[in-house]
Motif scaffolding. Structure first.
Motif, PDB file in Angstrom:
ATOM      1  N   HIS A  71       0.844  -1.200   0.000  1.00  0.00           N
ATOM      2  CA  HIS A  71       0.000   0.000   0.000  1.00  0.00           C
ATOM      3  C   HIS A  71       0.879   1.249   0.000  1.00  0.00           C
ATOM      4  N   LYS A  73       0.835   4.284   1.215  1.00  0.00           N
ATOM      5  CA  LYS A  73       0.039   5.051   2.177  1.00  0.00           C
ATOM      6  C   LYS A  73       0.295   6.547   2.088  1.00  0.00           C
ATOM      7  N   SER A  76      -1.024   8.034  -1.314  1.00  0.00           N
ATOM      8  CA  SER A  76      -2.495   7.944  -1.300  1.00  0.00           C
ATOM      9  C   SER A  76      -3.082   9.017  -0.397  1.00  0.00           C
ATOM     10  N   SER A  77      -2.473   9.224   0.764  1.00  0.00           N
ATOM     11  CA  SER A  77      -2.952  10.252   1.698  1.00  0.00           C
ATOM     12  C   SER A  77      -2.784  11.638   1.107  1.00  0.00           C
ATOM     13  N   GLN A  83      -7.156   4.718  -2.990  1.00  0.00           N
ATOM     14  CA  GLN A  83      -5.963   4.153  -2.372  1.00  0.00           C
ATOM     15  C   GLN A  83      -5.157   3.376  -3.428  1.00  0.00           C
ATOM     16  N   ILE A  84      -3.839   3.589  -3.435  1.00  0.00           N
ATOM     17  CA  ILE A  84      -2.971   2.979  -4.436  1.00  0.00           C
ATOM     18  C   ILE A  84      -2.164   1.848  -3.807  1.00  0.00           C
ATOM     19  N   GLU A 356       7.966   7.452  -0.796  1.00  0.00           N
ATOM     20  CA  GLU A 356       7.674   6.056  -0.472  1.00  0.00           C
ATOM     21  C   GLU A 356       8.927   5.202  -0.272  1.00  0.00           C
ATOM     22  N   PHE A 372      -1.463   8.073 -10.135  1.00  0.00           N
ATOM     23  CA  PHE A 372      -1.570   9.270  -9.296  1.00  0.00           C
ATOM     24  C   PHE A 372      -2.686  10.178  -9.803  1.00  0.00           C
ATOM     25  N   ALA A 375      -6.074   8.378  -9.062  1.00  0.00           N
ATOM     26  CA  ALA A 375      -6.421   8.367  -7.638  1.00  0.00           C
ATOM     27  C   ALA A 375      -6.990   9.705  -7.195  1.00  0.00           C
ATOM     28  N   SER A 380     -12.199   7.850  -2.160  1.00  0.00           N
ATOM     29  CA  SER A 380     -11.291   7.114  -1.278  1.00  0.00           C
ATOM     30  C   SER A 380     -11.730   5.676  -1.052  1.00  0.00           C
ATOM     31  N   ARG A 383      -9.940   1.349  -4.919  1.00  0.00           N
ATOM     32  CA  ARG A 383      -8.557   0.887  -4.825  1.00  0.00           C
ATOM     33  C   ARG A 383      -7.965   0.723  -6.219  1.00  0.00           C
TER      34      ARG A 383
END
Length: 407
Positions: A71, A73, A76-77, A83-84, A356, A372, A375, A380, A383
């Protein structure tokens, strides 16, 4: 189109090697008996428990499978949308998905009594993987590579030679992946009695696209099971993303999701420097039907039908065609297509490293850049699963020299 992976894989290609109107074997007459022998032998070994057991053993103990789903995280946040997740094919021995079919071809060569593997390479990941597999199985190895890529990917050239492979420069035309493929095909025609052509992607005449698809299917099989495990067996990703040129990593990932109507499959190709012909390698976006390297598919062509020059910051995507199975899936509407320019690829490369802790291959950075964008536009609750097909060690020197450190 069959709605489950097993039925689909048994349906395509047909007996003549066609995926709809694409594929077949358009290759010199003198080598057709060798291709027929390979097709027959592979069909027998494909269902052999002993062959599959040996392949699984090598993948587990030598190659390092299974690779995890991870993930993203932080990113994604930051994006605040879907969520990627990434399938970490960069963690394979040699650093990319290419070794999936290289160990398969090497084992196939041993079963056929061949003593040598021949192939082309662009970024060098396939060449390194094949040289590694050849060393493991005690086979000679000959890798053809464009002179431009030899200079750009010098670390991979050194690795191939260290592993015992002979690297043959291709100096015609753009001196890139297409020319390396031309050179490797010609070498195979001359040496097919004792050598097996271990093609670098899901391209070429039948049965090569079938063999590469099957050997790469382990990526999607693992990813599907892993994602279900992550969600308690309740759901699949809404989106699956992979970069595409020939199609090996894309088909490896897509193959297990083709029958899932709720999963959108996104093929991401290089828009390069601009949309002008010769400045990109976006075959599905701008190509038309034609024949290239022994198969009918979609090809980037000049007005007179000659193969066009292509460009991408990623050496592994500098190819003016597409695999015939990808062409069929595009024609049927099963896959969605996007093209990402070089500058966005470089941005994704830096973002993954800094946010990351993962340095992706420039090829994989195409898929990440698209993910990106996607997303940020999706809720949210959704996935996105990306095939992170390779690591970027090979690209670090080039990126630092041309783009600095991204500060």
């Amino acid at each position: 189109m069959p709605n489950d992976a097993q039925s689909y894989s048994q349906t395509y290609p047909d007996a003549e090697g066609y995926f709809g109107q694409f594929g077949g074997s358009h290759y010199p007459h003198e080598v057709q008996p060798a291709l027929d022998e390979l097709a027959k032998a592979y069909q027998e070994l494909r269902d052999s428990p002993d062959f599959q057991h040996e392949l699984t053993r090598v993948r587990t103990t030598f190659q390092g499978r299974a690779t995890p789903v991870h993930h993203l995280k932080t990113i994604s946040s930051q994006l605040g949308g879907a969520q990627i997740f990434v399938k970490r094919e960069d963690l394979n021995h040699t650093g990319a998905h290419k070794i999936n079919h290289c160990v398969g071809f090497a084992l196939l060569a041993k079963k056929l009594g061949k003593t040598k593997l021949i192939a082309e390479t662009g970024a060098g990941q396939h060449g390194v993987a094949l040289a590694t597999a050849a060393a493991y199985f005690g086979l000679d190895c000959e890798v053809h590579m464009g002179e431009v890529d030899i200079a750009k990917q010098s670390s991979n050239v050194g690795r191939m030679r260290l592993l015992g492979a002979r690297v043959v420069p291709a100096s015609t035309g753009q001196s890139a992946l297409k020319e390396a493929s031309d050179s490797a095909f010609a070498a195979y025609v001359q040496q097919h009695a004792h050598a097996l052509y271990a093609i670098g992607s899901a391209i070429g005449p039948h049965p090569f696209p079938l063999i590469v698809r099957d050997f790469q299917a382990v990526v999607g099989q693992e990813a599907r099971a892993q994602f279900l495990d992550l969600t308690g067996g309740s759901s699949l990703p809404e989106h699956v993303v992979a970069c595409v040129a020939g199609g090996s990593n894309a088909l490896g990932m897509f193959s297990s999701f083709l029958g899932d109507e709720g999963v959108t499959l996104h093929a991401v190709e290089p828009r390069g420097r601009s949309e002008e012909l010769g400045q990109h390698a976006a075959t599905l976006s701008y190509g038309r039907p034609g024949t290239l390297h022994g198969a009918r598919s979609i090809v980037l062509q000049e007005g007179d039908g000659t193969t066009a020059n292509v460009s991408s910051v990623a050496s592994g995507l500098v190819y003016p065609g597409i695999g015939p199975e990808i062409a069929m899936l595009h024609e049927s509407g099963r896959i969605s297509v996007a093209a990402i320019p070089d500058e966005e690829v470089i941005s994704a490369f830096f973002r993954m490293a800094k946010d990351e802790g993962i340095i992706p291959a420039l090829e994989s950075a195409h898929a990440l850049a698209f993910a990106f964008h996607l997303a940020a536009k999706r809720p949210s609750s959704e996935r996105i699963l990306v095939n992170l097909s390779g690591r970027g060690d090979k690209d670090v020197d080039y990126v630092l020299e041309n783009y600095g450190t991204g500060q």
